[in-house]
Scaffold this active site. Structure first.
Site, PDB file in Angstrom:
ATOM      1  CG  HIS A   8      -0.155   0.072   2.520  1.00  0.00           C
ATOM      2  ND1 HIS A   8       0.379   1.235   3.028  1.00  0.00           N
ATOM      3  CD2 HIS A   8       0.185  -0.905   3.392  1.00  0.00           C
ATOM      4  CE1 HIS A   8       1.013   0.977   4.153  1.00  0.00           C
ATOM      5  NE2 HIS A   8       0.919  -0.314   4.399  1.00  0.00           N
ATOM      6  CD  GLU A  84       1.979  -5.588   8.015  1.00  0.00           C
ATOM      7  OE1 GLU A  84       2.077  -6.801   7.745  1.00  0.00           O
ATOM      8  OE2 GLU A  84       2.792  -4.725   7.626  1.00  0.00           O
TER       9      GLU A  84
END
Length: 201
Positions: A8, A84
């Protein structure tokens, strides 16, 4: 089958050196501009993509949305396995503080964070599931630096895993039983021009 793995874009916590983990921090303006630059690069390369998928965290979903809109790709429902690594009570702390408090090996200690073996296992499970469901398609996957670092360490045990930069691109192609890396942790699209566009036209 080809998979494009993307970290990202930049967030304010990234810029401040804070551990995000599963804290849901949005992209900042620079992160959105980074995503637009990668999207532009992808329009100019020969790889064709069928759809995108991301973790459910806002910073990954926003990155995937910017890229998919530019490439006119559908975005599949977020996959929790792409989230994550969870850092528990360490989330929000600066890396410099973690090193000071726990030492250089803070990331591999058990201070309430998800263990690397578990992280690697869910990343591999996601990859294996893609192979079963979409064996003939090319997929963009937007996820997170910690997860990608562990995935690469698991896939390529003999390769030194370097830092996974924001908006880095890795392209893997299934070759027999192995994932061959055609592009690895590449951020050249971020250094071409910093104004948000690749061209002056």
């Amino acid at each position: 089958m080809r998979i494009g793995l993307i970290r990202h874009g930049l967030t304010d916590w990234n810029a401040a050196g804070r551990i995000q983990g599963q804290s849901d921090i949005p992209l900042n303006d620079e992160g959105r501009a980074q995503a637009a630059r990668l999207a532009e690069r992808l329009t100019e390369e020969s790889y064709a993509w069928d759809f995108a998928i991301s973790s459910g965290l806002l910073r990954a979903q926003e990155t995937a949305g910017i890229i998919a809109a530019r490439l006119r790709l559908p975005v599949l429902e977020a996959d929790v396995r792409l989230t994550e690594r969870g850092f528990g009570p360490l989330e929000g702390m600066r890396i410099s503080e973690l090193i000071e408090q726990y030492g250089e090996d803070w990331s591999t200690q058990d201070n309430g964070q998800e263990q690397l073996q578990e992280l690697g296992a869910r990343a591999l499970a996601f990859m294996a599931d893609l192979e079963v469901k979409y064996p003939d398609q090319n997929i963009l996957v937007v996820t997170h630096g910690g997860l990608l670092a562990q995935l690469y360490a698991t896939l390529y045990a003999d390769r030194q895993v370097e830092r996974i930069g924001n908006l880095s691109l890795t392209v893997l192609e299934k070759n027999g039983g192995l994932w061959e890396s055609l592009v690895y942790n590449c951020t050249k699209h971020l250094s071409v021009e910093q104004s948000g566009n690749l061209h002056h036209s």
